[in-house]
Design an enzyme around this catalytic site. Structure first.
Site, short mmCIF file in Angstrom:
data_model
loop_
_atom_site.label_atom_id
_atom_site.label_comp_id
_atom_site.label_asym_id
_atom_site.label_seq_id
_atom_site.Cartn_x
_atom_site.Cartn_y
_atom_site.Cartn_z
N HIS A 428 66.11 93.01 26.79
CA HIS A 428 65.81 93.99 27.84
C HIS A 428 66.11 95.42 27.35
CE1 HIS A 428 64.85 91.44 31.31
NE2 HIS A 428 65.76 90.60 30.85
N GLN A 470 59.36 88.56 30.68
CA GLN A 470 58.56 89.61 31.30
C GLN A 470 57.36 90.04 30.46
OE1 GLN A 470 61.95 89.71 31.05
NE2 GLN A 470 62.40 89.25 33.20
N ASP A 514 71.37 88.98 28.96
CA ASP A 514 70.55 87.87 29.46
C ASP A 514 69.14 87.89 28.88
OD1 ASP A 514 69.08 88.93 32.57
OD2 ASP A 514 69.92 90.18 30.98
N GLU A 515 68.52 86.74 28.94
CA GLU A 515 67.10 86.54 28.66
C GLU A 515 66.64 87.03 27.29
OE1 GLU A 515 65.20 86.31 33.10
OE2 GLU A 515 65.16 88.27 32.14
N VAL A 516 67.39 86.69 26.26
CA VAL A 516 66.90 86.91 24.89
C VAL A 516 66.01 85.73 24.54
CG1 VAL A 516 67.54 87.06 22.47
CG2 VAL A 516 68.88 88.27 24.19
#
Length: 845
Positions: A428, A470, A514-516
């Protein structure tokens, strides 16, 4: 509800009528653009978003040489047979490009064309594409906004009526349990009693304050000036009518409030306790107190003793995806302060924006805080979330200057709110990455190679391929680079200096985590170099621990604690040929603070918060099922917001049980009932783990929040439920072992809460600090024995209706006890200030 709502079962067309917006093709050519959503049958029923392009100019739209750009949360697809006529290409993130194919036929004047775009999961209005603009091949750096594409919406599908019926039945339960709220302080205090008479508060009343409470006395005097138009002196002592702020021994954040006929006495050992007592006094005032100036106000004489249940009562405010101005942030702080929320988790940095100035790294805001269209995307960030082509337009572009941010810190600190900044890393991070690449290019042109590489966040030769949730393919920092830690040191140091200048406490910095996505760092020369020199790093998966250990060392050098999303306490393992995340007990020693969001059924993370707490991590419960305020409040198609983790109305945070949230699961992410057996094998919270649950946090992500009004709509009244659950004592219904008794107690408590909400707190927010645009729920509507019945969540809401197809307004007939008219009937609920919620449509045949 199934995954595509009821659209699969509806034999109806849902039109999104769009007022005409024009785009100049040349000085003499222009066109209208609209879109509608319908259901088409082609073997199976698919949700379709239909783009309608109408040529109202005098020349044809050519067969080539143009493209329309737009943002879409969903992944739009052209039906295979149509791709030779027009195509949709994914650019990056949520940005797409619609352009003509080889067989595209020029659009003649006066004609229109429809382009069917298939999208998965069209459930509500927030799913539709946004931010349309047109680009000519001859001038590729210029985007022409296509205006007025917000959909006007009318619908009638069976599920909408079913939802309305469910709301009607829920309202019936609430109304049948309704009683006058006996407690007028909000959130509910530990002890409360009324004395049977009132205290008449008047303008100019003196404030007698201990010197330790000067700041709180000054804020109170400002409130009294707003209410009465007369200045209240702050005095060290005095006799007669007064508001007294008194210091006495008690728990740090506790207070006592005593009101008699002549005096208000607020006692506490700390300025924080005094501040909370003042907020309680403000909620005792009549709800319309902030509407204008008064000569006096009657306040019930009460005795109250109070203290918070949790020390961490937080709102996570995302201003990175879509920006909110400094003035709006200060307004949110005012709201938080009134309801005794004490943590603003400030999500300043993400893929779509870097929102705070760092003087020595100007590209962070020159590039990272600007979104818009250009051929060279390195100039700034691409449009996201419908922000459009214009680089000067809110909410896509914008940032807080250093002075702005310091002002926010001071304002929050005065109101006993701690601001926790979030530096989202290593995923992100696209805004920071592209900003530092721009800095690199600028300095390389001048020959300063070492300086150019000093803060670089990417290995420019990295061939790793990945795609984030995303849709980004270039948003992860390469943590093997030494320059990454130079950058982190620089940014963390700048935050420390700003907090020091503001005189505000800085205890922790949230580092994201988060969200790697899978695939990062796998083909990086920098990673290969690190693994050859540092034997603790055997491959890409070891980089996670490497990164957070090094960043934690930087934070520790400033005596700061690390906060992050749950992944900072996890590690990836391979079991049975499959990779999964498990609790990493080796990191507990660093005293990380984890914000845990994932408790979704079926993910294996239902008990993750409890596993982390039991292992020794400090845990903030940010459960997606109950605390994601950006989610739609219900399943109505017209209700805005995300829904990937379920639906979150005001009741979800209210019935959240922090120490046993398995018990409060009533529905899954699709709205289906939950079988309690799914939790049988899940880890329960131990006594040691219970001590590690430090508080509750609601998250307000901003993908669908483009205006201050929408922010307030999504925040309220949910925030009041959060405030109640985070502050008030553990309710009896949450612990009673008898399910029938628990359910009865809960219904009474929820009804009492709604009474306080609609009788006192929301009417107060119509005027408090310029007023808040809170959500007004749609009425429940049901067809019974040939008559249409309607109800609202509270008698304080009025229902109006029309039978001629026009939208109900404040002058429409007032609903009383049923409507017998045949045909289409529209209903709306209105509050006392005249604002209304969504329209409900029903056909009485």
């Amino acid at each position: 509800m199934n995954d595509i709502l009821s659209l699969k079962r509806a034999a109806l067309v849902i039109l999104l009528l769009v007022s005409s917006g024009t785009v100049c093709f040349s000085q003499s050519r222009k066109s209208d653009f609209a879109y509608k959503m319908q259901v088409k049958k082609a073997g199976m029923v698919k949700p379709v978003c239909t783009f309608v392009l109408r040529n109202t100019g005098s020349e044809a739209l050519p067969a080539a040489g143009w493209a329309i750009y737009f943002n879409s949360i969903k992944d739009p697809k052209i039906e295979e047979g149509d791709t030779s006529f027009y195509q949709v290409s994914h650019i990056n993130g949520d940005l797409y490009r619609l352009h003509p194919g080889k067989k595209f036929i020029p659009l003649l004047p006066g004609k229109q064309m429809s382009i069917d775009i298939y999208q998965q999961f069209l459930k509500n209005v927030s799913d539709f594409p946004a931010g349309f603009y047109l680009v000519w091949d001859k001038n590729p750096s210029k985007g022409y906004p296509i205006k007025n594409t917000d959909p006007g919406f009318t619908s009638l599908i069976p599920e909408e009526q079913q939802i309305s019926q469910q709301i009607f039945e829920q309202n019936e339960i609430v109304l049948s349990n309704r009683s006058l709220s006996s407690v007028k302080i909000f959130p509910t205090p530990l002890k409360y009693s009324e004395k049977g008479f009132t205290y008449k508060m008047k303008g100019g009343v003196g404030i007698i304050s201990d010197p330790a409470f000067h700041n709180e006395a000054t804020l109170l005097a400002s409130d009294l000036l707003t209410l009465f138009g007369l200045k209240s002196p702050v005095l060290p002592s005095g006799s007669g009518p007064a508001i007294v702020l008194k210091k006495m021994p008690m728990a740090a954040d506790a207070y006592k409030l005593e009101i008699d006929k002549e005096r208000v006495v607020i006692s506490a050992s700390s300025s924080t306790g005094i501040f909370y007592g003042i907020q309680s006094l403000k909620t005792l005032l009549p709800p319309d107190s902030w509407k204008g100036k008064h000569s006096s106000l009657d306040v019930p004489a009460v005795a109250a003793e109070d203290a918070p249940r949790f020390g961490h009562r937080a709102i996570m405010l995302d201003v990175a995806r879509n920006f909110q101005t400094k003035q709006q942030v200060l307004k949110v702080i005012d709201l938080m302060a009134l309801y005794k929320l004490n943590i603003l988790h400030f999500h300043l940095i993400d893929d779509e924006g870097w929102r705070v100035e760092v003087k020595d790294l100007p590209e962070l805001t020159q590039v990272g805080a600007v979104r818009g269209h250009r051929t060279n995307s390195s100039d700034y960030l691409p449009p996201s979330h419908g922000s459009g082509a214009d680089i000067n337009k809110l909410p896509g572009s914008g940032f807080y200057s250093r002075e702005d941010f310091i002002e926010i810190l001071k304002y929050a600190n005065e109101r006993h709110i701690q601001v926790i900044p979030e530096i989202e890393t290593p995923g992100h991070a696209r805004a920071a990455i592209k900003a530092m690449e721009a800095r690199y290019r600028r300095l390389m042109k001048t020959g300063f190679k070492a300086e150019a590489e000093k803060y670089l966040l990417t290995d420019l030769s990295d061939k790793s391929v990945y795609k984030s949730v995303q849709g980004w393919n270039d948003n992860v920092i390469n943590v093997a680079l030494p320059s990454v830690y130079t950058f982190m040191e620089k940014v963390i140091g700048e935050f420390v200096r700003m907090y020091k200048e503001a005189g505000a406490p800085l205890v922790t910095i949230h580092m994201g985590g988060d969200e790697v996505p899978a695939g990062v760092w796998e083909n990086s020369g920098a990673v290969s170099k690190l693994t050859s020199t540092d034997k603790s790093v055997k491959g890409p998966e070891d980089l996670w621990k490497y990164f957070f250990t090094r960043v934690n060392s930087i934070l520790s050098s400033y005596n700061l604690q690390m906060s992050g999303w749950e992944e900072i306490g996890l590690r990836k393992v391979t079991e049975g040929g499959k990779k999964r995340m498990v609790v990493d007990t080796s990191m507990v020693k660093y005293n990380f603070r984890t914000d845990v969001w994932n408790n979704l059924i079926g993910t294996g993370a239902e008990d993750l918060a409890y596993r982390l707490a039991n292992a020794g991590y400090k845990v903030v419960l940010s459960n997606v099922t109950n605390m994601y305020f950006d989610f739609a409040s219900d399943q109505s198609f017209k209700e805005p917001g995300m829904y990937w983790g379920g639906y979150v109305g005001a009741e979800k945070p209210f019935y959240f049980i922090p120490y046993n949230y398995f018990r409060n699961f009533k529905e899954d992410d699709l709205g289906n009932p939950v079988d309690p057996s799914v939790f049988e094998e899940k880890e329960r919270l131990t006594e040691a783990g219970r001590a590690n649950i430090i508080g509750l946090q609601a998250a307000l992500w901003s993908e669908t929040i483009t205006t201050p009004q929408r922010l307030e709509y999504m925040l309220l009244p949910k925030l009041l439920s959060l405030a109640e659950r985070a502050w008030a004592a553990d309710p009896a219904w949450a612990t009673d072992p008898d399910p029938a008794v628990s359910e009865k107690l809960y219904r009474l408590a929820w009804s009492d809460f709604l009474t306080n909400l609609w009788d006192r707190e929301l009417p107060r927010l119509d005027y408090y600090h310029r007023g808040f645009s809170y959500r007004i729920p749609a009425p429940g509507v049901i067809l019974k024995n040939g008559r249409v019945l309607a109800n609202a969540e509270s008698p304080k809401l009025t229902i109006r209706y029309t039978i001629d197809g026009t939208e109900p307004n404040a002058g429409s007939p007032l609903y009383k006890d049923g409507v017998s008219s045949k045909g289409t009937i529209l209903f709306k609920a209105f509050n006392a200030a005249g604002r209304s919620g969504n329209t409900v449509k029903i056909i009485n045949k």
